[in-house]
Design an enzyme around this catalytic site. Structure first.
Site, PDB file in Angstrom:
ATOM      1  N   ASP A 123       0.823  -1.204   0.000  1.00 44.70           N
ATOM      2  CA  ASP A 123       0.000   0.000   0.000  1.00 44.70           C
ATOM      3  C   ASP A 123       0.860   1.257   0.000  1.00 44.70           C
ATOM      4  O   ASP A 123       1.861   1.333   0.720  1.00 44.70           O
ATOM      5  CB  ASP A 123      -0.879  -0.013   1.264  1.00 44.70           C
ATOM      6  N   GLU A 155       1.365  -0.611  -5.044  1.00 47.25           N
ATOM      7  CA  GLU A 155       0.340   0.386  -5.315  1.00 47.25           C
ATOM      8  C   GLU A 155       1.029   1.736  -5.416  1.00 47.25           C
ATOM      9  O   GLU A 155       1.347   2.361  -4.410  1.00 47.25           O
ATOM     10  CB  GLU A 155      -0.708   0.444  -4.190  1.00 47.25           C
TER      11      GLU A 155
HETATM   12  C1  NOJ Z   1      -4.451   3.374  -0.516  1.00 50.11           C
HETATM   13  C2  NOJ Z   1      -5.618   2.482  -0.234  1.00 50.11           C
HETATM   14  O1  NOJ Z   1      -6.044   1.878  -1.422  1.00 50.11           O
HETATM   15  C3  NOJ Z   1      -6.693   3.341   0.401  1.00 50.11           C
HETATM   16  O2  NOJ Z   1      -7.894   2.625   0.536  1.00 50.11           O
HETATM   17  C4  NOJ Z   1      -6.183   3.845   1.722  1.00 50.11           C
HETATM   18  O3  NOJ Z   1      -7.130   4.713   2.313  1.00 50.11           O
HETATM   19  C5  NOJ Z   1      -4.854   4.595   1.545  1.00 50.11           C
HETATM   20  N1  NOJ Z   1      -3.919   3.871   0.734  1.00 50.11           N
HETATM   21  C6  NOJ Z   1      -4.199   4.840   2.868  1.00 50.11           C
HETATM   22  O4  NOJ Z   1      -3.639   3.646   3.352  1.00 50.11           O
END
Ligand code: NOJ
Ligand code: CA
Length: 560
Positions: free
Chosen positions: A201, A243
C-alpha cells in the site's frame, strides 16, 4: 502450485473485502470463517489469487489501512487460527492469497505511535515529528475531502507529525533503521505463515525530502530493493505488488531491474479505458500504452477497472478530469477526493455490452487482471454512504435475508446492503446468475476460462494496430507462434474496420469463444464489421489442409 516463480504473470486476481464477503458468525461483519465457506465459488470462477484488503488488527477508521497491531487479525474477522485455516483451504484449492501490507503509516492507536508521542521515548524517532508544519510543502495532500495539511499538531508530543493520508494515520519514519527492521519482521511473520505475498500500500511515500514532492525518492526504491532481497533470500514464489498511483515513467522504476516489485498496478490506463469508451475513440488507451516504458521480463502489470477506492483521476490532465467528472459523476456526491467512488456497473449505466467490452480489454491488454468483488455480477453502489463505503457494501449472494451475506439482524450489518430495484440484492445476486446461463457471471467466467487457456494473454508481447476508424481498437498479443488479435468497438453503433494483417498472410483468424473460422488473411486489407460495443478475440492459426475441416464445419457436419 509450487515452484512457479512467475505464476503471477498468468494469474487472474480477485480483490475482496473480508468484512463484506461472508459473515460466518452472524455478527454483521464478514469474517474468515465465512470467506472459507465461499472459496468454492472463487475456485469455480477461475480465480488464481485472492487479494485481501487489510487484515491486521485495526480500529477500522480506514477499513484496516490503519494498523494497530501487525501481528494480529482484525477481531471482527476472526482469529489467527481462522485466518490460517482459510489460507490452507485456499491453497488446497490451488489458489494463492496476498494481503495488503501498509508500510507507510500506522493507526494513531498503534502502541508504536503511543510510545513515540511521549517526549524522550525510545520510539520517538519512529515517526516523523517536527516543530513546524512548514516543512515538505511541495508534497500534495491526497485526501483533499478530509485533510488540509500533511501535518497535525499533537498536544502530547508537543510537535507536529507527518501523515500523507488521514490525520489518524501517522507516517512511519523510514530514515530510522529500527523501523525498516520492524517492517521486515512483519513481512517474515506473514510469509512464514504461508501468505503468498503482499499488495504494498502507498509505497511511493516511504521517505521524505525537502524540496521534492516526497514521492518515489531514491531511498524509497532502495528500501523496496532491500525488502525484495529479503523475500527472495528466504522464500519461493512470493509476490510483491506495488500500489503506486503515478505517471508511467514514475511507476516503471518500482519494478527495478527485476529486483524490486514483481507487479505494479497500471493506474494511468484505468481511467483511460472509461474515457475511450465514452468518447468512442481508442486514442486515450493507445496513447498511454505507447507512453508506457517497457518493463523487465519477470515484471507484470496489475490491470483493474474498479477497486475499493474511488476511480482516481490524479493521473490525467485537468481537461480529462473535467470530462470524466462530467460524464461519469453527474451528481456531486459521486465524487470522492480526486475521483469518482462508483462501481463498474453503475459507471456504465448498467450496460451489459459496455461491461463486457471493458472486461474483454481488462483480460486481454498486457498485465494480470484484478477483479473487484461483486463486479462479476454487476453489483451497484450506494453514493449516500460516506467516504468510499458506497463501493464496499455486502456481497449479494442470494435474494434471501441480508442478501445471503449474514444471519444477523439487518441493523447489525457493518453497512446496509443494496435494496434499490436495479442493483438491489433481489435483482442482482450470485444465486440467480448461477442459474441463468446467459448471466454476466457465467459470461465472465467463460472469459476467464478462455484467457487461461492461452499464456499469451499473460506473457505475450503487445503491439497496437491502427485501423483508420478510431472507434475501433485493435492489437496483437504474441508469444512465439501463438498470435492473438483483439478487436474492440468502442462505439455504441456497429462499425467497419480495415486491418493491416499483412504479416500473417495465410493464417486463419479463429474466433476464440466459438472457435469459428473467419476468412483467411490474404494479401488484401482485412475487412471486418463489428457490432455495437462488440469485441473479438481471434487466434491466428494455420488453416486446415481441407478448408472445410475446421471445428465449426466439423460440428455442423456432426463429425466433431
Ligand atoms: C491506498 C488504499 O487503497 C486506500 O484505501 C487507503 O485509504 C490509503 N492507501 C491509505 O492507506
Ligand atoms: Ca462475523
Amino acid at each position: 502450485m509450487l515452484n512457479d516463480p512467475r505464476w503471477y504473470k498468468t494469474a487472474v486476481f480477485y480483490e475482496l473485502y473480508v468484512r463484506g464477503f461472508q459473515d460466518g458468525n452472524a455478527d454483521g461483519n464478514g469474517d474468515f470463517r465465512g470467506l472459507t465457506e465461499r472459496l468454492d465459488y472463487l475456485q469455480w470462477l477461475g480465480i488464481d489469487c485472492i487479494w485481501l484488503l487489510p487484515i491486521f488488527q485495526s480500529p477500522l477508521r480506514d477499513d484496516g489501512y490503519d494498523v494497530s497491531d501487525h501481528f494480529a487479525i482484525i477481531p471482527e474477522y476472526g482469529t489467527l487460527a481462522d485466518f490460517y485455516e482459510f489460507l490452507e483451504a485456499a491453497h488446497r484449492r490451488g489458489m494463492r492469497v496476498i494481503a495488503d501490507l501498509v508500510m507507510n503509516h500506522t493507526s494513531d492507536q498503534h502502541p508504536w505511535f503511543q510510545e513515540s508521542r511521549q517526549p524522550g521515548s525510545a520510539k520517538r524517532d519512529w515517526y516523523v515529528w517536527s516543530d513546524t508544519d512548514q516543512t515538505y510543502q511541495d508534497a500534495r495532500v491526497i485526501f483533499v475531502d478530509t485533510e488540509t495539511s500533511n501535518w497535525t499538531w499533537d498536544p502530547v508530543a508537543q510537535a507536529f507529525y507527518w501523515h500523507r493520508f488521514f490525520s489518524h494515520q501517522p507516517d512511519l519514519n523510514y530514515e530510522n533503521p529500527e523501523v525498516q527492521e520492524a517492517m521486515l519482521e512483519v513481512v517474515r511473520f506473514w510469509l512464514d505463515m504461508g501468505l503468498d505475498g503482499f499488495r504494498l500500500d502507498a509505497v511511493p511515500y516511504l521517505f521524505e525530502q525537502e524540496g521534492t514532492n516526497c514521492e518515489n525518492l531514491p531511498e524509497t526504491h532502495a528500501f523496496l530493493k532491500r525488502l525484495r532481497k529479503e523475500v527472495d533470500s528466504k522464500y519461493e514464489d512470493k509476490l510483491l505488488l506495488a500500489e503506486a498511483n503515478q505517471w508511467p515513467p514514475d511507476v516503471v522504476p518500482y519494478f527495478g531491474d527485476g529486483d524490486e516489485c514483481h507487479m505494479a498496478f497500471n493506474f494511468p490506463v484505468m481511467p483511460r479505458m472509461f474515457m475511450a469508451l465514452r468518447r468512442e475513440d481508442r486514442t486515450p488507451i493507445v496513447e498511454i500504452m505507447n507512453r508506457t516504458p517497457k518493463i523487465p521480463d519477470a515484471a507484470q502489470w496489475g490491470l483493474f477497472l474498479r477497486n475499493h477506492d474511488e476511480l482516481t483521476l490524479e493521473m490525467v490532465t485537468d481537461e480529462e478530469r473535467d470530462y470524466m467528472y462530467a460524464e461519469y459523476a453527474k451528481e456531486p456526491r459521486m465524487r470522492r477526493n480526486i475521483g469518482i467512488a462508483r462501481r463498474l456497473a453503475p459507471l456504465l449505466d448498467n450496460g451489459r455490452r459496455q461491461i463486457e467490452l471493458l472486461s474483454s480489454l481488462l483480460l486481454s491488454l498486457p498485465g494480470s487482471p484484478v477483479l473487484y468483488y461483486g463486479d462479476e455480477i454487476g453489483m451497484g453502489d450506494n453514493i449516500y454512504l460516506g467516504d468510499r463505503n458506497g463501493v464496499r457494501t455486502p456481497m449479494q449472494w442470494t435474494g434471501d435475508r441480508n442478501a445471503g451475506f449474514s444471519k444477523a439482524d439487518p441493523a447489525a450489518l457493518y453497512l446496509p446492503f443494496l435494496m434499490d430495484p436495479v442493483y438491489g440484492y433481489q435483482a442482482v445476486n450470485v444465486e440467480a446468475q448461477e442459474r441463468v446461463a446467459t448471466s454476466l457471471l457465467h459470461w465472465l467466467r467463460r472469459l476467464v476460462q478462455v484467457r487461461k487457456q492461452h499464456a499469451v494473454f499473460g506473457i505475450g508481447d503487445y503491439e497496437p494496430l491502427y485501423p483508420e476508424n478510431r472507434r475501433v481498437m485493435a492489437f496483437i498479443r504474441q508469444l512465439g507462434d501463438d498470435v492473438v488479435l483483439v478487436v474492440a468497438n468502442l462505439s455504441r453503433f456497429a462499425q467497419p474496420a480495415t486491418l493491416d494483417l499483412s504479416r500473417w498472410i495465410g493464417l486463419l483468424p479463429e474466433e476464440m469463444f466459438g472457435r469459428t473460422p473467419f476468412p483467411i488473411i490474404d494479401g488484401t486489407p482485412y475487412r471486418i464489421a463489428i457490432g455495437p460495443h462488440g469485441f473479438y478475440w481471434f487466434h491466428l492459426v494455420e488453416p486446415p489442409a481441407d478448408p472445410d475441416d475446421t471445428a465449426t464445419f466439423r460440428a455442423i457436419r456432426g463429425t466433431a
